[in-house]
Write a protein that holds these residues in place. Structure first.
Motif, PDB file in Angstrom:
ATOM      1  N   GLY A   1      37.611 -36.402  37.609  1.00 49.95           N
ATOM      2  CA  GLY A   1      37.555 -37.086  39.292  1.00 49.95           C
ATOM      3  C   GLY A   1      36.388 -36.600  39.852  1.00 49.95           C
ATOM      4  O   GLY A   1      35.672 -37.423  40.285  1.00 49.95           O
ATOM      5  N   LEU A   2      36.159 -35.291  39.920  1.00 45.12           N
ATOM      6  CA  LEU A   2      34.919 -34.894  40.568  1.00 45.12           C
ATOM      7  C   LEU A   2      33.570 -35.249  40.010  1.00 45.12           C
ATOM      8  O   LEU A   2      32.614 -35.551  40.707  1.00 45.12           O
ATOM      9  CB  LEU A   2      34.898 -33.300  40.644  1.00 45.12           C
ATOM     10  N   ARG A   3      33.575 -35.298  38.694  1.00 47.64           N
ATOM     11  CA  ARG A   3      32.315 -35.520  38.035  1.00 47.64           C
ATOM     12  C   ARG A   3      32.069 -36.936  38.213  1.00 47.64           C
ATOM     13  O   ARG A   3      30.874 -37.371  37.502  1.00 47.64           O
ATOM     14  CB  ARG A   3      32.537 -35.183  36.344  1.00 47.64           C
ATOM     15  N   ARG A   4      32.566 -37.770  38.796  1.00 51.72           N
ATOM     16  CA  ARG A   4      32.469 -39.156  39.135  1.00 51.72           C
ATOM     17  C   ARG A   4      31.164 -39.288  39.761  1.00 51.72           C
ATOM     18  O   ARG A   4      30.220 -40.133  39.546  1.00 51.72           O
ATOM     19  CB  ARG A   4      33.304 -39.919  39.511  1.00 51.72           C
ATOM     20  N   SER A   5      30.968 -38.261  40.727  1.00 50.85           N
ATOM     21  CA  SER A   5      29.491 -38.202  41.581  1.00 50.85           C
ATOM     22  C   SER A   5      28.266 -37.768  40.719  1.00 50.85           C
ATOM     23  O   SER A   5      27.048 -37.849  41.294  1.00 50.85           O
ATOM     24  CB  SER A   5      29.837 -37.277  42.677  1.00 50.85           C
ATOM     25  N   THR A   6      28.605 -37.564  39.182  1.00 47.54           N
ATOM     26  CA  THR A   6      27.304 -37.128  38.559  1.00 47.54           C
ATOM     27  C   THR A   6      26.399 -38.369  38.263  1.00 47.54           C
ATOM     28  O   THR A   6      25.218 -38.301  37.791  1.00 47.54           O
ATOM     29  CB  THR A   6      27.445 -36.422  37.244  1.00 47.54           C
ATOM     30  N   ILE A   7      26.815 -39.610  38.803  1.00 46.74           N
ATOM     31  CA  ILE A   7      25.916 -40.683  38.547  1.00 46.74           C
ATOM     32  C   ILE A   7      25.031 -40.878  39.792  1.00 46.74           C
ATOM     33  O   ILE A   7      24.231 -41.501  39.769  1.00 46.74           O
ATOM     34  CB  ILE A   7      26.858 -41.999  38.696  1.00 46.74           C
ATOM     35  N   PHE A   8      24.968 -39.631  40.859  1.00 50.93           N
ATOM     36  CA  PHE A   8      23.957 -39.869  41.703  1.00 50.93           C
ATOM     37  C   PHE A   8      23.097 -38.647  41.552  1.00 50.93           C
ATOM     38  O   PHE A   8      23.598 -37.641  40.826  1.00 50.93           O
ATOM     39  CB  PHE A   8      24.717 -39.797  43.337  1.00 50.93           C
ATOM     40  N   TRP A   9      21.673 -38.915  41.662  1.00 52.81           N
ATOM     41  CA  TRP A   9      20.857 -37.909  41.499  1.00 52.81           C
ATOM     42  C   TRP A   9      21.429 -36.632  42.480  1.00 52.81           C
ATOM     43  O   TRP A   9      21.652 -36.696  43.467  1.00 52.81           O
ATOM     44  CB  TRP A   9      19.417 -38.233  42.327  1.00 52.81           C
ATOM     45  N   HIS A  10      21.205 -35.436  41.522  1.00 53.42           N
ATOM     46  CA  HIS A  10      21.485 -34.323  42.128  1.00 53.42           C
ATOM     47  C   HIS A  10      21.046 -33.093  41.280  1.00 53.42           C
ATOM     48  O   HIS A  10      20.653 -33.094  40.283  1.00 53.42           O
ATOM     49  CB  HIS A  10      23.168 -33.971  42.363  1.00 53.42           C
ATOM     50  N   ALA A  11      21.175 -31.814  41.954  1.00 53.03           N
ATOM     51  CA  ALA A  11      20.936 -30.586  41.085  1.00 53.03           C
ATOM     52  C   ALA A  11      22.333 -29.859  41.124  1.00 53.03           C
ATOM     53  O   ALA A  11      22.990 -30.122  41.947  1.00 53.03           O
ATOM     54  CB  ALA A  11      19.772 -29.670  41.782  1.00 53.03           C
ATOM     55  N   ASP A  12      22.420 -29.034  40.439  1.00 52.98           N
ATOM     56  CA  ASP A  12      23.770 -28.395  40.165  1.00 52.98           C
ATOM     57  C   ASP A  12      23.692 -27.082  41.123  1.00 52.98           C
ATOM     58  O   ASP A  12      22.822 -26.373  41.240  1.00 52.98           O
ATOM     59  CB  ASP A  12      24.002 -27.867  38.747  1.00 52.98           C
ATOM     60  N   GLY A  13      24.773 -26.949  41.694  1.00 50.12           N
ATOM     61  CA  GLY A  13      25.136 -25.584  42.341  1.00 50.12           C
ATOM     62  C   GLY A  13      24.365 -25.358  43.723  1.00 50.12           C
ATOM     63  O   GLY A  13      23.934 -24.370  44.258  1.00 50.12           O
TER      64      GLY A  13
END
Ligand code: OGA
Ligand code: MN
Length: 276
Positions: free
Chosen positions: A92-104
């Motif tokens: 569920g949380l991983r759905r936001s990986t479709i937006f540009w981001h860096a981890d942590g």
């Protein structure tokens, strides 16, 4: 025979010809560190690294994060990445990986690097894109660099979840807000003299600016950074291993069906450099 080929001037290098046992040698780890520094993203094509060797290789590169939840049953360092709740508790949380981001970026010291290897791929979508904020910052006009250096930015889970769900219920908002937000400088001045940008989906506001002005600045910087010359798009083949320098690479997944077979095995390395 191994070959090592830069993908573009600004980002990425492809390494072919390695197999799982090569990742047990210190030479490959040393080379990876150097390639990460120079190119930001290292693509090991069809390396078919085993889970055991993924952990060994990750440990040779740095301290490995042990996930609190959702880890692989045999290797606590490995997180399965999938949008299918049957394969990952964090789907569920991983759905936001479709937006540009860096981890942590909600941590005081963000992760140093992430390693992702494809166990299965999507038929449609599911590429991963990377954008080099070191290169994007470097290409800004000097006057703009000077203006940006004064700003501070607030990163939060809420900012990234709002992109998926712009009208949360009070309960949803309260759940997001249980993860503390984190303030960072907008421009990270690294010990080696380089600069990267702390932007992406988790960046919600600029300290001291109205929400609208802060949003406009963050959008402008994201648009600048994700121009084609700073971006690498990786189309996955089963067995590929991609490692990225998380201190300066934004990334995102191209959308894919949650029910698709796509499954990644991921490790992350504990951050080593404080943000300054
Ligand atoms: C991640 C991530 C992108 C992808 O695992 O941190 O952002 O393409 N993954 O799965
Ligand atoms: Mn990520």
């Amino acid at each position: 025979m191994t070959t090592c080929t830069p993908i573009s001037d600004a980002i990425g290098v492809a390494v072919s010809g390695l197999s799982t046992e090569d990742f047990r040698t210190p030479q490959i780890a040393d080379q990876c560190r150097e390639l990460l520094h120079r190119h930001g993203v290292v693509v090991y094509r069809e390396a078919h690294i085993s889970d055991a060797d993924l952990v060994t290789f990750s440990r040779a590169l740095g301290e490995v994060v042990v996930a609190k939840a959702g880890a692989h049953p045999d290797y606590p360092e490995i997180s399965p990445v999938s949008l299918d709740p049957a394969k990952s508790h964090l789907a569920g949380l991983r759905r936001s990986t479709i937006f540009w981001h860096a981890d942590g970026l909600m941590d005081a010291v963000p992760q140093k690097a992430t390693l992702l290897t494809a166990r299965d791929v999507a038929d449609d979508g599911g590429d991963t894109e990377f954008a080099n904020t070191y290169a994007a910052y470097g290409a800004l006009p000097e006057a703009r660099k000077a203006e940006l250096s004064a700003h501070r930015v607030v990163h939060s889970v809420a900012a990234s979840q709002l992109l998926l769900n712009p009208e949360p219920t009070p309960e949803q908002r309260a759940a997001w807000n249980r993860s503390p937000s984190r303030e960072h400088p907008l421009v990270w001045r690294h010990l080696d003299g380089r600069h990267s940008l702390l932007i992406g989906a988790t960046a919600g506001e600029i300290v001291g600016m109205t929400p609208e002005d802060g949003r406009a600045l963050l959008d402008e910087l994201l648009d600048w950074t994700t121009q084609p010359q700073f971006v690498l798009r990786h189309r996955w083949t089963v067995g590929d291993l991609v490692v990225w320098d998380n201190t300066g690479m934004l990334h995102r997944a191209i959308p894919y069906e949650p029910t698709s077979p796509r499954l990644m095995h991921r490790t992350t390395l504990v951050g080593e450099e404080e943000i300054a």
